[in-house]
Design a protein around this motif. Structure first.
Motif, PDB file in Angstrom:
ATOM      1  N   HIS A  79     -17.080   2.099 -25.006  1.00 48.41           N
ATOM      2  CA  HIS A  79     -17.725   1.138 -24.108  1.00 48.41           C
ATOM      3  C   HIS A  79     -18.776   1.785 -23.208  1.00 48.41           C
ATOM      4  O   HIS A  79     -19.483   1.076 -22.493  1.00 48.41           O
ATOM      5  N   VAL A  80     -18.873   3.120 -23.251  1.00 51.00           N
ATOM      6  CA  VAL A  80     -19.708   3.813 -22.272  1.00 51.00           C
ATOM      7  C   VAL A  80     -20.707   4.784 -22.909  1.00 51.00           C
ATOM      8  O   VAL A  80     -21.821   4.962 -22.399  1.00 51.00           O
ATOM      9  N   HIS A  81     -20.353   5.401 -24.029  1.00 52.71           N
ATOM     10  CA  HIS A  81     -21.082   6.591 -24.458  1.00 52.71           C
ATOM     11  C   HIS A  81     -22.445   6.339 -25.102  1.00 52.71           C
ATOM     12  O   HIS A  81     -23.055   7.270 -25.631  1.00 52.71           O
ATOM     13  N   GLY A  82     -22.941   5.122 -25.015  1.00 53.56           N
ATOM     14  CA  GLY A  82     -24.341   4.865 -25.347  1.00 53.56           C
ATOM     15  C   GLY A  82     -25.206   4.779 -24.109  1.00 53.56           C
ATOM     16  O   GLY A  82     -26.344   4.285 -24.159  1.00 53.56           O
ATOM     17  N   ILE A  83     -24.709   5.282 -22.994  1.00 47.75           N
ATOM     18  CA  ILE A  83     -25.388   5.144 -21.708  1.00 47.75           C
ATOM     19  C   ILE A  83     -26.793   5.732 -21.728  1.00 47.75           C
ATOM     20  O   ILE A  83     -27.689   5.246 -21.032  1.00 47.75           O
ATOM     21  N   ASP A  84     -27.027   6.760 -22.535  1.00 49.46           N
ATOM     22  CA  ASP A  84     -28.360   7.369 -22.532  1.00 49.46           C
ATOM     23  C   ASP A  84     -29.431   6.405 -23.035  1.00 49.46           C
ATOM     24  O   ASP A  84     -30.611   6.558 -22.702  1.00 49.46           O
ATOM     25  N   ASP A  85     -29.036   5.401 -23.821  1.00 50.29           N
ATOM     26  CA  ASP A  85     -30.015   4.439 -24.325  1.00 50.29           C
ATOM     27  C   ASP A  85     -30.553   3.532 -23.225  1.00 50.29           C
ATOM     28  O   ASP A  85     -31.528   2.797 -23.444  1.00 50.29           O
ATOM     29  N   VAL A  86     -29.940   3.564 -22.042  1.00 51.01           N
ATOM     30  CA  VAL A  86     -30.475   2.818 -20.898  1.00 51.01           C
ATOM     31  C   VAL A  86     -31.751   3.482 -20.383  1.00 51.01           C
ATOM     32  O   VAL A  86     -32.534   2.888 -19.652  1.00 51.01           O
ATOM     33  N   ARG A  87     -31.972   4.727 -20.801  1.00 48.90           N
ATOM     34  CA  ARG A  87     -33.106   5.507 -20.298  1.00 48.90           C
ATOM     35  C   ARG A  87     -34.430   4.769 -20.450  1.00 48.90           C
ATOM     36  O   ARG A  87     -35.279   4.795 -19.561  1.00 48.90           O
ATOM     37  N   VAL A  88     -34.622   4.100 -21.585  1.00 50.08           N
ATOM     38  CA  VAL A  88     -35.913   3.455 -21.835  1.00 50.08           C
ATOM     39  C   VAL A  88     -36.209   2.359 -20.821  1.00 50.08           C
ATOM     40  O   VAL A  88     -37.362   2.053 -20.535  1.00 50.08           O
ATOM     41  N   PHE A  89     -35.171   1.786 -20.231  1.00 51.45           N
ATOM     42  CA  PHE A  89     -35.370   0.669 -19.302  1.00 51.45           C
ATOM     43  C   PHE A  89     -35.653   1.142 -17.874  1.00 51.45           C
ATOM     44  O   PHE A  89     -35.920   0.312 -16.997  1.00 51.45           O
ATOM     45  N   SER A  90     -35.573   2.455 -17.637  1.00 48.39           N
ATOM     46  CA  SER A  90     -35.922   2.979 -16.319  1.00 48.39           C
ATOM     47  C   SER A  90     -37.048   4.008 -16.405  1.00 48.39           C
ATOM     48  O   SER A  90     -37.282   4.764 -15.473  1.00 48.39           O
ATOM     49  N   SER A  91     -37.748   4.006 -17.528  1.00 45.81           N
ATOM     50  CA  SER A  91     -38.845   4.953 -17.723  1.00 45.81           C
ATOM     51  C   SER A  91     -40.186   4.282 -17.432  1.00 45.81           C
ATOM     52  O   SER A  91     -40.251   3.087 -17.151  1.00 45.81           O
ATOM     53  N   ARG A  92     -41.235   5.060 -17.536  1.00 45.28           N
ATOM     54  CA  ARG A  92     -42.617   4.563 -17.375  1.00 45.28           C
ATOM     55  C   ARG A  92     -42.813   3.833 -16.050  1.00 45.28           C
ATOM     56  O   ARG A  92     -43.419   2.750 -15.991  1.00 45.28           O
ATOM     57  N   GLY A  93     -42.270   4.417 -14.986  1.00 44.87           N
ATOM     58  CA  GLY A  93     -42.474   3.861 -13.656  1.00 44.87           C
ATOM     59  C   GLY A  93     -41.582   2.702 -13.292  1.00 44.87           C
ATOM     60  O   GLY A  93     -41.717   2.132 -12.202  1.00 44.87           O
TER      61      GLY A  93
END
Length: 276
Positions: A79-93
């Motif tokens: 339920h948690v270990h795909g957390i790194d894929d949230v990265r794209v939604f906080s990138s590019r400012g």
């Protein structure tokens, strides 16, 4: 409000590695189940429920290009270990993504992913890491998230607890062995219910089986119930035929439009032969 089931499988997923059973080799796409995840389209944006290991693939498959907040049910790996894929939604400012979880899980979450939550960890210039702000929710206390009121509740999940949520006409419960009285009170009057259900027949120490889920659904009394967190021991078509009216298996990619009691019934995504 719309609900999309991103992943409807257990921690093993379906097909299971090395298994050649009828469901693991099925050609019915509804028998392919990635790890648990869902997306709620709310008035103020998209709320992601959990970050499973296949999150990137799930979002691409459902053509979801926006996540405005994350809601965690508990901290098991599936339920948690795909957390790194949230990265794209906080990138590019873009601003950090808020992630909601019970206060008792904030310290364990930070300890598990120090590269995200320890401010002393710096990434090399030109690279990035997820920018996530942890926010606490409290059992039984309504919280406004993306313009919707969400009420979390505790459910036993073997040696740990998980948390379900009530938002408007929807009650959502994954990874529960039972639904206690306090949770039943919060779920009273829901129109659409989501419940975990591993398999038919034998009990499991940390999850509802199908028969237990059916009994729980009857007790709650929602007009429509969808079963998720399914194993390779149940095939979609066979299970759909066995279940009583008003209860159906969910499958990866299924989208449901949620309506309050007395309004038009939910619309299912195209291609669902079992729409009801």
């Amino acid at each position: 409000m719309h609900l999309t089931f991103l992943g409807t499988g257990t921690s093993f997923g379906v097909p299971v590695i090395g298994c050649s059973c009828a469901n693991c080799t099925s050609t019915d796409p509804r028998d392919r189940r990635t790890r648990h995840g869902a997306l709620l389209e709310l008035r103020g944006g998209n709320l992601l429920i959990d970050t499973p290991p296949e999150l990137r693939l799930q979002l691409l498959a459902s053509r979801i290009d926006r996540v405005d907040a994350v809601w965690y049910t508990h901290l098991h790996a599936d339920h948690v270990h795909g957390i790194d894929d949230v990265r794209v939604f906080s990138s590019r400012g873009r601003p950090p993504v808020p992630a909601y979880l019970p206060g008792e899980l904030i310290r364990p979450m930070k300890a598990r992913f120090p590269y995200i939550f320890d401010g002393r960890v710096r990434v090399p210039a030109g690279t990035s890491k997820p920018r996530i702000t942890l926010r606490e929710y409290v059992e039984g206390v309504p919280l406004e998230v993306l313009g919707a009121e969400i009420t979390p509740f505790r459910v036993p999940h073997g040696p740990v607890d998980a948390f379900g949520l009530r938002v408007g006409p929807l009650g959502y419960v994954t990874d529960a062995k039972r639904v206690p009285a306090a949770a039943l009170a919060i779920l009273e009057g829901v129109d659409v219910l989501v419940l975990n259900a591993l398999w038919r027949g034998r009990p499991h120490p940390t999850h509802l089986n199908v028969e237990e889920a059916v009994e729980t659904a009857r007790e709650i009394g929602a007009r429509r119930t969808y079963l998720t967190h399914l194993t390779h021991f149940v095939g979609y078509r066979e299970l759909a035929e066995w279940l009583p009216p008003g209860i159906r298996p969910a499958y990866d990619g299924l989208t449901v439009e949620l309506a309050a009691r007395g309004q038009d019934p939910p619309r299912h995504s195209a291609g669902d032969a079992s729409a009801y």
